[in-house]
Design a protein around this motif. Structure first.
Motif, PDB file in Angstrom:
ATOM      1  N   ARG B   9       0.853  -1.171   0.000  1.00 11.88           N
ATOM      2  CA  ARG B   9       0.000   0.000   0.000  1.00 11.88           C
ATOM      3  C   ARG B   9       0.895   1.228   0.000  1.00 11.88           C
ATOM      4  NH1 ARG B   9      -5.201   2.624  -0.502  1.00 11.88           N
ATOM      5  NH2 ARG B   9      -4.376   4.714  -0.333  1.00 11.88           N
ATOM      6  N   ILE B  10       0.715   2.062  -1.015  1.00 12.58           N
ATOM      7  CA  ILE B  10       1.534   3.267  -1.151  1.00 12.58           C
ATOM      8  C   ILE B  10       0.642   4.493  -1.011  1.00 12.58           C
ATOM      9  CG2 ILE B  10       3.030   4.558  -2.736  1.00 12.58           C
ATOM     10  CD1 ILE B  10       3.696   1.782  -4.026  1.00 12.58           C
ATOM     11  N   TYR B  11       1.038   5.421  -0.115  1.00 13.85           N
ATOM     12  CA  TYR B  11       0.347   6.711   0.011  1.00 13.85           C
ATOM     13  C   TYR B  11       1.256   7.766  -0.591  1.00 13.85           C
ATOM     14  CZ  TYR B  11      -2.689   4.528   3.506  1.00 13.85           C
ATOM     15  OH  TYR B  11      -3.576   3.727   4.157  1.00 13.85           O
ATOM     16  N   GLY B  12       0.889   8.291  -1.754  1.00 12.71           N
ATOM     17  CA  GLY B  12       1.764   9.271  -2.387  1.00 12.71           C
ATOM     18  C   GLY B  12       3.125   8.628  -2.599  1.00 12.71           C
ATOM     19  N   GLY B  13       4.155   9.163  -1.969  1.00 14.62           N
ATOM     20  CA  GLY B  13       5.474   8.576  -2.120  1.00 14.62           C
ATOM     21  C   GLY B  13       5.850   7.648  -0.969  1.00 14.62           C
ATOM     22  N   PHE B  14       4.923   7.499   0.001  1.00 20.87           N
ATOM     23  CA  PHE B  14       5.245   6.742   1.209  1.00 20.87           C
ATOM     24  C   PHE B  14       4.683   5.326   1.129  1.00 20.87           C
ATOM     25  CE2 PHE B  14       3.734   5.544   5.542  1.00 20.87           C
ATOM     26  CZ  PHE B  14       4.979   5.273   6.086  1.00 20.87           C
ATOM     27  N   THR B  15       5.533   4.339   1.310  1.00 25.17           N
ATOM     28  CA  THR B  15       5.084   2.953   1.273  1.00 25.17           C
ATOM     29  C   THR B  15       4.776   2.503   2.694  1.00 25.17           C
ATOM     30  OG1 THR B  15       6.532   2.626  -0.608  1.00 25.17           O
ATOM     31  CG2 THR B  15       5.648   0.650   0.427  1.00 25.17           C
ATOM     32  N   ALA B  16       3.487   2.418   3.019  1.00 23.53           N
ATOM     33  CA  ALA B  16       3.082   2.058   4.381  1.00 23.53           C
ATOM     34  C   ALA B  16       3.196   0.554   4.596  1.00 23.53           C
ATOM     35  CB  ALA B  16       1.658   2.523   4.652  1.00 23.53           C
ATOM     36  N   VAL B  17       2.837  -0.221   3.570  1.00 17.19           N
ATOM     37  CA  VAL B  17       2.922  -1.671   3.635  1.00 17.19           C
ATOM     38  C   VAL B  17       3.667  -2.124   2.382  1.00 17.19           C
ATOM     39  CG1 VAL B  17       1.628  -3.825   3.694  1.00 17.19           C
ATOM     40  CG2 VAL B  17       0.752  -1.830   4.913  1.00 17.19           C
ATOM     41  N   ASP B  18       4.743  -2.880   2.580  1.00 20.83           N
ATOM     42  CA  ASP B  18       5.657  -3.160   1.485  1.00 20.83           C
ATOM     43  C   ASP B  18       5.784  -4.671   1.269  1.00 20.83           C
ATOM     44  OD1 ASP B  18       7.605  -3.126  -0.404  1.00 20.83           O
ATOM     45  OD2 ASP B  18       9.123  -2.105   0.809  1.00 20.83           O
ATOM     46  N   ASP B  19       5.050  -5.196   0.303  1.00 19.72           N
ATOM     47  CA  ASP B  19       5.161  -6.581  -0.116  1.00 19.72           C
ATOM     48  C   ASP B  19       5.021  -7.555   1.065  1.00 19.72           C
ATOM     49  OD1 ASP B  19       5.436  -8.580  -2.011  1.00 19.72           O
ATOM     50  OD2 ASP B  19       7.629  -8.676  -1.788  1.00 19.72           O
ATOM     51  N   VAL B  20       3.927  -7.412   1.790  1.00 25.71           N
ATOM     52  CA  VAL B  20       3.701  -8.243   2.974  1.00 25.71           C
ATOM     53  C   VAL B  20       2.962  -9.526   2.590  1.00 25.71           C
ATOM     54  CG1 VAL B  20       2.283  -8.370   5.076  1.00 25.71           C
ATOM     55  CG2 VAL B  20       3.785  -6.416   4.703  1.00 25.71           C
ATOM     56  N   SER B  21       3.488 -10.660   3.008  1.00 27.19           N
ATOM     57  CA  SER B  21       2.831 -11.955   2.794  1.00 27.19           C
ATOM     58  C   SER B  21       2.902 -12.752   4.084  1.00 27.19           C
ATOM     59  CB  SER B  21       3.531 -12.760   1.695  1.00 27.19           C
ATOM     60  OG  SER B  21       3.513 -12.079   0.482  1.00 27.19           O
ATOM     61  N   PHE B  22       1.778 -13.290   4.533  1.00 23.73           N
ATOM     62  CA  PHE B  22       1.808 -14.259   5.620  1.00 23.73           C
ATOM     63  C   PHE B  22       0.479 -14.993   5.688  1.00 23.73           C
ATOM     64  CE2 PHE B  22       0.394 -10.376   7.806  1.00 23.73           C
ATOM     65  CZ  PHE B  22      -0.681 -10.833   8.552  1.00 23.73           C
ATOM     66  N   THR B  23       0.456 -16.053   6.487  1.00 18.40           N
ATOM     67  CA  THR B  23      -0.752 -16.852   6.633  1.00 18.40           C
ATOM     68  C   THR B  23      -1.034 -17.030   8.116  1.00 18.40           C
ATOM     69  OG1 THR B  23      -0.108 -18.041   4.646  1.00 18.40           O
ATOM     70  CG2 THR B  23      -1.822 -19.041   5.979  1.00 18.40           C
TER      71      THR B  23
END
Lengths: 270, 308
Positions: B9-23
């Motif tokens: 999840r990217i807000y403008g230029g800020f990546t709040a959540v970066d390629d998150v994967s889990f179960t």
């Protein structure tokens, strides 16, 4: 026992598949949203104020009107005036509360299709108007009888059923304007201010513009929503005036509502 | 079962959540751990469809949340206990949830009873609730539909110690009966006690995940000796084990206690104490893994641990 044994293995093998839950019918969303309009102290008093203000307006007409003015038109106009403010406020708060009070966090997780929630709120708001306008008109009718009795004259019934229906439509449109602003702005204070700008400032600007600019004068009925809606309160609406209402409502109500709906479905709920 | 795949999840230029994967699996409590602003809440909001992922997918019981026909019956969600209309009573808030889900009316009183809100408290407006009471109400709202998945963001905030113990028992019991629990917290000890699996996030990225037992094992062993501890450190490094000083006389060895014991025995070093570094293990791991994203600089003592 045997039936239980037979029944259990398929249940186990199918366990990863979720049990089928029926969806939430729209009627249930509507009745729940309707409940949410009454279940706070402010919501309750907003609803109660409709009846209270109708009584006060009726009493004011009896107290201050001349004997000639004691017609049902006077009473109907008086009881409907507070509605033009209270009903839109109810509609605005039903939408903006989800953001201003942050209850949308729960609402939109229980009903994840936001369009359904907003649609249900629209239906519930219109239902409130459809239920309360006849109530207000009934209080006005009571006032008409009481006022005439006090003055010692016969009550004057000069409002047609058609006029009552156009009066109802005018109030529903006013309520929908409030609703639209709530959807578009999603902040209680912002939407309330916008509503008063919409209802009181824009029509004035339109009149000034029409008086000073010749090119706008013949355009005004097609564009000015307040002007076109005013004909509904007068009671007799020609087919051209219905067309005026159609174009101005599209411009000032339908299009912003669509934009607002688009924003609501995309906006983050925090 | 909750599955998050490559969510960004990217807000403008800020990546709040970066390629998150889990179960998060059924029958287990999955702890979602990270410092404030690490992306926990954003990830959870994406999971329930309140925020759109820029890329990636999140599913609950195999479907996108928005595709669940009546989500309250399948997923219990508590994201922010204070996000309620302050003018409603606690009972009314539960009643609204009960009506949306189409549950029998009696469920409301059952849930109030379950979370220990008295009838008097339930009749009060939420603006007069303490944070702990709001959390209890939020838990009741999440559980009222008897869902098989629970998603709770910082549910222990504002609870008193008895309340935290109650919540722990409730979640443990829920998972033991086959439910899936995803629980976020920045309180390490809270998660360490109750979670089976851990997902640690810092600066929007997953920095560690796995079973708690596996993650804790890597914390090594604590030992104390009657000799100068540098002597022990030398013996350990001769055996290929790195170690660091902890406190006044402690040593944290990067190996299992059994191996450290053998080396000490072979080198003839008398030990005062030797045990798996369990107590502060997760805290050290947490500080270490999230050191870059920590807002406050850790104190000196913690810093030693963070440097390992």
């Amino acid at each position: 026992m045997t039936s239980l044994d037979l029944a259990s293995p398929p249940a186990e093998t199918q366990s990863p598949a979720a049990p089928p839950h029926p969806g939430i019918p729209l009627s249930r969303v509507v009745t729940t949203e309707l409940r949410k309009m009454f279940d706070t102290r402010s919501g309750f008093w907003l609803m109660a104020s409709i009846a209270i203000l109708a009584f006060l307006a009726t009493a004011a007409v009896i107290a201050f009107s001349s004997t000639n003015g004691l017609t049902y038109t006077s009473f109907a106009t008086a009881v409907c005036f507070p509605m033009t403010i209270v009903l839109p406020v109810i509609a605005i708060l039903s939408v903006t509360g989800e953001w201003s009070q942050r209850s949308g966090l729960t609402t939109f997780t229980l009903v994840p299709h936001r369009g359904r929630v907003v649609g249900a709120k629209a239906i519930a708001s219109v239902a409130v108007a459809v239920a309360t306008i006849p109530l207000a008109l009934a209080i006005g009718a009571l006032g008409n009888v009481v006022g005439a009795t006090i003055a010692g004259v016969d009550p004057v019934w000069d409002v047609t059923l058609t006029n009552m229906l156009t009066l109802l439509l005018a109030n529903v449109l006013g309520l929908l304007v409030g609703f639209m602003l709530g959807v578009l702005i999603r902040s209680s204070a912002g939407a309330l201010v916008a509503y008063f700008v919409y209802q009181f400032l824009l029509p004035t600007l339109s009149i000034i513009l029409a008086n000073s600019q010749a090119w706008f004068r013949h355009l005004q009925p097609w564009i000015d929503f307040e002007y076109a809606g005013g004909k509904l309160i007068d009671g007799t609406v020609s087919s051209e005036q219905w067309a005026h209402l159609g174009t101005s409502a599209t411009l000032w109500l339908a299009i912003p509502l669509m934009v607002g709906l688009g924003l609501v479905t995309r906006a983050e709920v925090k | 079962m909750i599955t998050i795949e490559s969510v960004t999840r990217i807000y403008g230029g800020f990546t709040a959540v970066d390629d998150v994967s889990f179960t998060a699996r059924p029958g287990r409590v999955t702890g979602f751990l990270g410092p404030n602003g690490a992306g926990k809440s954003t990830t959870m909001r994406i999971l329930v469809g309140l925020t759109r992922a820029t890329t990636g997918t999140a599913t609950v019981t195999g479907r996108r949340y928005v595709d669940l026909p009546n989500p309250g019956l399948e997923v219990g969600v508590l994201l922010d206990a204070s996000a309620q209309h302050a003018g409603r009573t606690g009972r009314e808030i539960l009643t609204i949830a009960q009506r949306f889900m189409g549950l029998p009316r009696g469920r409301v009183e059952e849930m109030l009873d379950l979370v220990s809100l008295t009838p008097q408290e339930a009749s009060r407006r939420v603006r007069d609730y303490s944070l702990g009471m709001r959390q209890r109400l939020g838990i009741a709202t999440a559980l009222i539909g008897e869902p098989e998945v629970l998603i709770l963001d910082e549910p222990a905030n504002g609870l008193d110690p008895a309340g935290i113990r109650w919540m722990r028992g409730l979640l443990r019991d829920y998972a033991d009966r086959g439910g899936t629990v995803l629980l976020s917290s920045h309180l390490l000890h809270e998660i360490e006690v109750v979670a089976d699996d851990l997902v640690v996030i810092g600066n929007g990225r997953i920095v560690a995940q796995g079973a708690k037992s596996d993650l804790l094992r890597s914390a090594g062993s604590m030992l104390r000796t009657t000799l100068d501890r540098t002597v022990v450190a030398q013996a350990l490094s001769a055996g290929g084990i790195t170690s660091t000083h902890v406190g006044d006389d402690g040593l944290l060895a990067d190996a299992e206690a059994a191996q450290v014991g053998l080396i000490a025995f072979a080198a003839g070093i008398p030990l005062l104490e030797l045990r798996p570094a369990d107590g502060a293990g997760l805290e050290e791991m947490f500080l270490e893994l999230t050191a870059e994203s920590q807002r406050e600089t850790p104190s000196d003592n913690q810093h030693e641990g963070a440097l390992t």
